[in-house]
Each structure stands twice: as structure tokens, then as C-alpha cells.
Design a protein around this motif. Structure first.
Motif, PDB file in Angstrom:
ATOM      1  N   THR A 160       0.649  -1.150  -0.160  1.00  0.00           N
ATOM      2  CA  THR A 160       0.036   0.053   0.041  1.00  0.00           C
ATOM      3  C   THR A 160       0.917   1.196   0.075  1.00  0.00           C
ATOM      4  N   PRO A 161       0.252   2.392  -0.390  1.00  0.00           N
ATOM      5  CA  PRO A 161       1.270   3.629  -0.440  1.00  0.00           C
ATOM      6  C   PRO A 161       1.633   4.069   1.137  1.00  0.00           C
ATOM      7  N   GLN A 162       0.857   3.537   2.079  1.00  0.00           N
ATOM      8  CA  GLN A 162       1.300   3.928   3.541  1.00  0.00           C
ATOM      9  C   GLN A 162       2.578   3.148   3.805  1.00  0.00           C
ATOM     10  N   GLU A 163       2.599   1.728   3.359  1.00  0.00           N
ATOM     11  CA  GLU A 163       3.670   1.076   3.796  1.00  0.00           C
ATOM     12  C   GLU A 163       5.035   1.371   2.964  1.00  0.00           C
ATOM     13  N   ALA A 164       4.891   1.690   1.594  1.00  0.00           N
ATOM     14  CA  ALA A 164       5.734   2.152   0.841  1.00  0.00           C
ATOM     15  C   ALA A 164       6.428   3.503   1.297  1.00  0.00           C
ATOM     16  N   VAL A 165       5.660   4.370   1.902  1.00  0.00           N
ATOM     17  CA  VAL A 165       6.057   5.533   2.418  1.00  0.00           C
ATOM     18  C   VAL A 165       6.787   5.483   3.746  1.00  0.00           C
ATOM     19  N   GLN A 166       6.417   4.506   4.555  1.00  0.00           N
ATOM     20  CA  GLN A 166       7.110   4.149   5.917  1.00  0.00           C
ATOM     21  C   GLN A 166       8.470   3.384   5.544  1.00  0.00           C
ATOM     22  N   LYS A 167       8.668   2.637   4.301  1.00  0.00           N
ATOM     23  CA  LYS A 167       9.895   2.042   4.129  1.00  0.00           C
ATOM     24  C   LYS A 167      10.750   3.277   3.745  1.00  0.00           C
ATOM     25  N   LEU A 168      10.277   4.167   3.023  1.00  0.00           N
ATOM     26  CA  LEU A 168      11.036   5.272   2.389  1.00  0.00           C
ATOM     27  C   LEU A 168      11.565   5.885   3.476  1.00  0.00           C
ATOM     28  N   ARG A 169      10.823   6.240   4.271  1.00  0.00           N
ATOM     29  CA  ARG A 169      11.230   6.979   5.570  1.00  0.00           C
ATOM     30  C   ARG A 169      12.384   6.352   6.492  1.00  0.00           C
ATOM     31  N   GLU A 170      12.111   5.078   6.402  1.00  0.00           N
ATOM     32  CA  GLU A 170      13.337   4.315   7.303  1.00  0.00           C
ATOM     33  C   GLU A 170      14.521   4.336   6.442  1.00  0.00           C
ATOM     34  N   THR A 171      14.497   4.156   5.139  1.00  0.00           N
ATOM     35  CA  THR A 171      15.643   4.185   4.472  1.00  0.00           C
ATOM     36  C   THR A 171      16.252   5.937   4.489  1.00  0.00           C
ATOM     37  N   GLU A 172      15.618   6.772   4.397  1.00  0.00           N
ATOM     38  CA  GLU A 172      16.093   8.140   4.800  1.00  0.00           C
ATOM     39  C   GLU A 172      16.806   8.194   6.062  1.00  0.00           C
ATOM     40  N   GLU A 173      16.215   7.695   7.134  1.00  0.00           N
ATOM     41  CA  GLU A 173      16.878   7.845   8.438  1.00  0.00           C
ATOM     42  C   GLU A 173      17.925   7.150   8.402  1.00  0.00           C
ATOM     43  N   MET A 174      18.182   5.992   7.690  1.00  0.00           N
ATOM     44  CA  MET A 174      19.285   5.096   7.589  1.00  0.00           C
ATOM     45  C   MET A 174      20.479   6.006   6.938  1.00  0.00           C
ATOM     46  N   LEU A 175      20.083   6.526   5.877  1.00  0.00           N
ATOM     47  CA  LEU A 175      21.182   7.360   4.829  1.00  0.00           C
ATOM     48  C   LEU A 175      21.465   8.721   5.700  1.00  0.00           C
ATOM     49  N   ALA A 176      20.454   9.164   6.265  1.00  0.00           N
ATOM     50  CA  ALA A 176      20.950  10.426   7.270  1.00  0.00           C
ATOM     51  C   ALA A 176      22.102  10.079   8.362  1.00  0.00           C
ATOM     52  N   LYS A 177      22.205   8.859   8.851  1.00  0.00           N
ATOM     53  CA  LYS A 177      23.010   8.500   9.948  1.00  0.00           C
ATOM     54  C   LYS A 177      24.290   8.008   9.041  1.00  0.00           C
ATOM     55  N   LYS A 178      24.187   7.577   8.010  1.00  0.00           N
ATOM     56  CA  LYS A 178      25.362   7.260   7.060  1.00  0.00           C
ATOM     57  C   LYS A 178      26.175   8.735   6.914  1.00  0.00           C
ATOM     58  N   GLN A 179      25.268   9.666   6.530  1.00  0.00           N
ATOM     59  CA  GLN A 179      25.843  11.241   6.255  1.00  0.00           C
ATOM     60  C   GLN A 179      26.600  11.533   7.585  1.00  0.00           C
ATOM     61  N   ASP A 180      26.154  11.676   8.633  1.00  0.00           N
ATOM     62  CA  ASP A 180      26.833  12.179   9.849  1.00  0.00           C
ATOM     63  C   ASP A 180      28.133  11.281  10.095  1.00  0.00           C
ATOM     64  N   PHE A 181      28.047   9.817   9.635  1.00  0.00           N
ATOM     65  CA  PHE A 181      29.537   9.179  10.067  1.00  0.00           C
ATOM     66  C   PHE A 181      30.325   9.567   9.004  1.00  0.00           C
ATOM     67  N   LEU A 182      29.896   9.829   7.838  1.00  0.00           N
ATOM     68  CA  LEU A 182      30.899  10.137   6.713  1.00  0.00           C
ATOM     69  C   LEU A 182      31.577  11.912   7.116  1.00  0.00           C
ATOM     70  N   GLU A 183      30.553  12.674   7.550  1.00  0.00           N
ATOM     71  CA  GLU A 183      31.053  14.226   7.795  1.00  0.00           C
ATOM     72  C   GLU A 183      32.017  14.019   9.054  1.00  0.00           C
ATOM     73  N   LYS A 184      31.837  13.170   9.886  1.00  0.00           N
ATOM     74  CA  LYS A 184      32.793  13.262  10.911  1.00  0.00           C
ATOM     75  C   LYS A 184      34.103  12.532  10.527  1.00  0.00           C
ATOM     76  N   LYS A 185      34.191  11.489   9.680  1.00  0.00           N
ATOM     77  CA  LYS A 185      35.352  11.040   9.125  1.00  0.00           C
ATOM     78  C   LYS A 185      36.029  11.766   8.027  1.00  0.00           C
ATOM     79  N   ILE A 186      35.410  12.753   7.527  1.00  0.00           N
ATOM     80  CA  ILE A 186      36.034  13.879   6.587  1.00  0.00           C
ATOM     81  C   ILE A 186      36.747  14.852   7.589  1.00  0.00           C
ATOM     82  N   ASP A 187      35.959  15.228   8.606  1.00  0.00           N
ATOM     83  CA  ASP A 187      36.644  16.028   9.278  1.00  0.00           C
ATOM     84  C   ASP A 187      37.779  15.652   9.865  1.00  0.00           C
ATOM     85  N   LEU A 188      37.953  14.152  10.561  1.00  0.00           N
ATOM     86  CA  LEU A 188      38.958  13.440  11.062  1.00  0.00           C
ATOM     87  C   LEU A 188      40.248  13.377   9.895  1.00  0.00           C
ATOM     88  N   GLU A 189      39.963  12.870   9.063  1.00  0.00           N
ATOM     89  CA  GLU A 189      40.982  12.935   7.841  1.00  0.00           C
ATOM     90  C   GLU A 189      41.470  14.309   7.630  1.00  0.00           C
TER      91      GLU A 189
END
Length: 225
Positions: A20-49
Motif C-alpha cells: 500500500t502507499p502507506q507501507e511504501a512511504v514508511q519504508k522510504l522514511r526508514e531508508t532516509e533515516e538510515m542514509l542520514a545516519k550514514k551522512q553523519d558518520f561520513l561527515e565526521k570521518k571527513i573532518d577527522l581525515e
């Protein structure tokens, strides 16, 4: 089968049920949250390097260059995640709009069914007949009101023409009476003008007044000289 179907194994299979559209939207939100965490991790790694490269500087060029290379690799991954997030956000908004449209259409269909049920036993001919009945009953009610409000047994036994003739006779009598009163007033004689003349002023009194006038003139002359 589409590319996404080949990659994720979705669609087309027997017995498969589309999400259903609601299920698909929920899955996409979860994916966005996962990628946002990956962004934070990479930004910290860039500052460290970057700090590592500055720390080594010219003292250890090899370590500094390796840190800059890793920094560039992290920045490339971060740019890819930014593009992926933009694509997912666009797809999520499209799904949300589709879900809204689906709900709107569903409610409109529900309202249409209710309207159809309300008009199920009605057609234009029945409406016309109903309006004609209402008009007829209003006319009957008006006629009944007119009959009820009409006076009964008062004035019907008198002839209106006779009443008018009697009224005209009374008016004529009143007019004749007024004319007689006016004529009687004209016959009354006016008082006659007296024939004798008014008595004249006594001569003695007149002489005294002339003497008083002469004395006043003399006194005025003496005062002036």
C-alpha cells in the motif's frame, strides 16, 4: 519484469500483493533515516581525515596524502548519499500525493454512492408531480382562507344602490340648508350712517391753546437772545 523488480524481487509473481502507499512511504522514511545516519558518520570521518592531514603537513607527507585521499573518497560517498536522499524524498512525496489522491477519490466515490442511494427512488417526473401537488394544496388553502374570512349575514340584506340614493338625498338636504342660512344673512339690514355732524371744539378752549403756543414761542426767543 522491470529493473527494480529484478533487483528487489518484487511484482509480477503469482500471489504477490503490491504494498500500500502507506507501507511504501514508511519504508522510504526508514531508508532516509538510515542514509542520514550514514551522512553523519561520513561527515565526521571527513573532518577527522582533514585534521590528520593538517597535523602531519610537511612533517609526514605520505600520511598527509593518504588522509587527503580518504577524505576525497568519503566526500564522494557523501555526494552519492545526497543524490540518493533527493531521489528518495521525491519518490516519497509522489507516493504521499498519490495516497492523498487515492483517499480523495475514495471519499468522492463514497459520497457518490450516498447521493445515488438518496436519489434511487426519485426522478424528475416524481419531482414535477410533487411540486404540482404542493402548488395545488397551496391554492386550496388560500381559497379556504378567503371563504373563512368572508363576513356572513352582515350587510347582505341591504341594496347598495338604495343606500347610495339615500346618501345623496342627505347631502342635498345639507346643501340646501347651508344655502338658506347664507341667504338669510344677506337680508339683515346694515346700520344707517348718522346724519348729524360731530360737535366742534369750543372756541374758548381753542383760544387758550393758541395763547399757550404764543407764550412758548416767546420763551424760546428770550432764551436764544
Amino acid at each position: 519484469m522491470s529493473l527494480f523488480g529484478k533487483l528487489f524481487g518484487g511484482g509480477g509473481g503469482k500471489g504477490g500483493k503490491a504494498p500500500t502507499p502507506q507501507e511504501a512511504v514508511q519504508k522510504l522514511r526508514e531508508t532516509e533515516e538510515m542514509l542520514a545516519k550514514k551522512q553523519d558518520f561520513l561527515e565526521k570521518k571527513i573532518d577527522l581525515e582533514l585534521m590528520t592531514a593538517k597535523k602531519n603537513g610537511t612533517k609526514n607527507k605520505r600520511a598527509a596524502l593518504q588522509a587527503l585521499k580518504r577524505k576525497k573518497r568519503y566526500e564522494k560517498q557523501l555526494a552519492q548519499i545526497d543524490g540518493t536522499l533527493s531521489t528518495i524524498e521525491f519518490q516519497r512525496e509522489a507516493l504521499e500525493n498519490a495516497n492523498t489522491n487515492t483517499e480523495v477519490l475514495k471519499n468522492m466515490g463514497y459520497a457518490a454512492k450516498a447521493m445515488k442511494a438518496a436519489h434511487e427512488n426519485m426522478d424528475i417526473d416524481k419531482v414535477d408531480d410533487l411540486m404540482a401537488d404542493i402548488t395545488e394544496q397551496q391554492e386550496v388553502a388560500q381559497e379556504i382562507s378567503d371563504v373563512i374570512s368572508r363576513p356572513i349575514g352582515f350587510g347582505d340584506e341591504f341594496d347598495e344602490d338604495e343606500l347610495m340614493a339615500e346618501l345623496e338625498e342627505l347631502e342635498q338636504e345639507e346643501l340646501d340648508k347651508n344655502l338658506l342660512e347664507i341667504q338669510g344673512a344677506e337680508d339683515v339690514p346694515l346700520p344707517s350712517v348718522p346724519s348729524t355732524s360731530l360737535p366742534s371744539r369750543p372756541a374758548k378752549k381753542k383760544k387758550e391753546e393758541e395763547d399757550e403756543d404764543d407764550m412758548a414761542d416767546l420763551e424760546a426767543w428770550a432764551a436764544a437772545t
